[in-house]
Scaffold this motif. Sequence first.
Motif, mmCIF file in Angstrom:
data_model
loop_
_atom_site.group_PDB
_atom_site.id
_atom_site.type_symbol
_atom_site.label_atom_id
_atom_site.label_comp_id
_atom_site.label_asym_id
_atom_site.label_seq_id
_atom_site.Cartn_x
_atom_site.Cartn_y
_atom_site.Cartn_z
ATOM 1 N N SER A 186 -1.584 -5.527 5.448
ATOM 2 C CA SER A 186 -2.946 -5.803 5.009
ATOM 3 C C SER A 186 -3.195 -7.304 4.991
ATOM 4 C CB SER A 186 -3.160 -5.223 3.617
ATOM 5 O OG SER A 186 -4.476 -5.427 3.166
ATOM 6 N N ASP B 185 0.824 -1.211 0.000
ATOM 7 C CA ASP B 185 0.000 0.000 0.000
ATOM 8 C C ASP B 185 0.856 1.260 0.000
ATOM 9 O OD1 ASP B 185 -2.707 -1.111 0.131
ATOM 10 O OD2 ASP B 185 -2.053 -1.922 2.052
ATOM 11 N N TYR C 256 -11.487 6.745 4.600
ATOM 12 C CA TYR C 256 -11.496 7.308 5.947
ATOM 13 C C TYR C 256 -12.251 8.632 5.981
ATOM 14 C CZ TYR C 256 -7.860 3.863 7.104
ATOM 15 O OH TYR C 256 -7.160 2.705 7.316
ATOM 16 N N PHE D 179 -11.152 -0.213 -3.635
ATOM 17 C CA PHE D 179 -9.781 -0.612 -3.921
ATOM 18 C C PHE D 179 -9.632 -1.355 -5.248
ATOM 19 C CE2 PHE D 179 -9.818 0.091 0.633
ATOM 20 C CZ PHE D 179 -8.674 0.860 0.795
ATOM 21 N N LYS E 133 -7.166 -5.484 -4.176
ATOM 22 C CA LYS E 133 -6.340 -4.355 -4.608
ATOM 23 C C LYS E 133 -5.486 -4.663 -5.822
ATOM 24 C CE LYS E 133 -5.638 -2.786 0.190
ATOM 25 N NZ LYS E 133 -4.660 -2.801 1.293
ATOM 26 N N TYR F 74 -7.364 4.750 0.718
ATOM 27 C CA TYR F 74 -7.619 4.679 2.157
ATOM 28 C C TYR F 74 -8.065 6.039 2.694
ATOM 29 C CZ TYR F 74 -5.935 -0.040 3.284
ATOM 30 O OH TYR F 74 -5.804 -1.403 3.401
ATOM 31 N N SER G 224 -2.952 2.988 -3.221
ATOM 32 C CA SER G 224 -4.023 2.679 -2.284
ATOM 33 C C SER G 224 -4.072 3.602 -1.073
ATOM 34 C CB SER G 224 -3.920 1.223 -1.815
ATOM 35 O OG SER G 224 -2.612 0.931 -1.378
ATOM 36 N N GLU G 225 -2.971 4.287 -0.748
ATOM 37 C CA GLU G 225 -3.045 5.209 0.385
ATOM 38 C C GLU G 225 -4.015 6.345 0.099
ATOM 39 O OE1 GLU G 225 -2.244 5.045 3.386
ATOM 40 O OE2 GLU G 225 -1.020 3.233 3.281
ATOM 41 N N LYS H 270 -2.486 11.211 9.670
ATOM 42 C CA LYS H 270 -2.330 9.924 9.003
ATOM 43 C C LYS H 270 -0.915 9.361 9.176
ATOM 44 C CE LYS H 270 -3.203 7.460 4.739
ATOM 45 N NZ LYS H 270 -3.930 7.446 3.466
ATOM 46 N N ARG I 236 -14.570 -1.664 0.669
ATOM 47 C CA ARG I 236 -13.454 -2.364 0.044
ATOM 48 C C ARG I 236 -13.500 -2.332 -1.478
ATOM 49 N NH1 ARG I 236 -12.727 -7.886 2.211
ATOM 50 N NH2 ARG I 236 -11.637 -8.400 0.289
ATOM 51 N N GLN J 268 -0.643 5.313 9.867
ATOM 52 C CA GLN J 268 -0.335 4.494 8.710
ATOM 53 C C GLN J 268 0.450 3.237 9.065
ATOM 54 O OE1 GLN J 268 2.217 6.541 5.977
ATOM 55 N NE2 GLN J 268 1.406 5.505 4.180
ATOM 56 N N SER K 80 -14.886 0.629 7.358
ATOM 57 C CA SER K 80 -13.813 0.588 6.367
ATOM 58 C C SER K 80 -13.995 -0.600 5.431
ATOM 59 C CB SER K 80 -12.446 0.499 7.057
ATOM 60 O OG SER K 80 -12.188 1.645 7.834
#
Length: 279
Positions: A118, A17, A31, A86, A126, A27, A23-24, A48, A83, A52, A79
């Motif tokens: 993860s 990630d 969030y 992703f 992902k 995320y 993907s950050e 963050k 999904r 992280q 969260s």
Amino acid sequence: MTFAPLPPVRACLFDVDGLLINSEDIYTEAYNNILHSCGKPSLSWSVKARQQSRGRQGTLRLITWCDVPISPEDWESRSRAQRELFRKTELLPGVPKLLSTLSRHTSPPVYMALASSSGRSLFDVKTSHLPDIARAFPSQCRAFGNDAEMAGKQKKPSPDLFLLALQRINDTLSPGDKRVRPEECLVFEDSIAGVEAGRRAGMRVVWVPHPGLLEVCSGREESVLAGTTEQDVGELGPMVPEGGQENLPERVKSRDAWAELITSLEDFPYEDYGIHPSS
């Protein structure tokens, strides 16, 4: 101070990630959806940075700092409900060429492994549409935060996940092959916790932070590279405000040369690590 020469790199261990895929940012989107539903402002990188890659501890930090009136379990549930976001991940700049070179075009060959906090199922969501990742990493050389071998162990900044990834590489070697030592490993990470985990595992580290993370860590780069940002001071303390930072460094090395900051995986300096591309 003079340090002993470092051995050539024989194995490369990769976070996923924010390092291989974008993907950050996703995320952050997920969030922010939760925060906005609770009437809170968007997540900042100064918060963050402390959350992280830290698993439940990071979630607790985020909930506390953002003053969100929900439990960690509720946060994780909300969260997970997002999904599907992703499935739109993309490889970050330089990743396809780097993975292809390291996994198939080096002499001598370099061993490859994944070490992601993860879980396996979310990893599949992902990356299932990104064949470059599947081609680069043998299935038996992938370590995840929810693997059975991680039971009773800790996630980053603990070194456990990287040591498990190295163990999986060594488990694939033939009886006559020389086992890979931690100091012969190069960890690729984007998070502060991941850098510390790699250092604590006795491995060399390349830190490739998100521009937002690099910005709020301005002036603290060497502390991050030393792997002592949390270990020495507990919490990260005040960080620079977001916005307006100029002349951010593109490449910085730790004093002992065991860790380096680079801002992109494009044009990676293979020879600096004793890695020789064959074509």
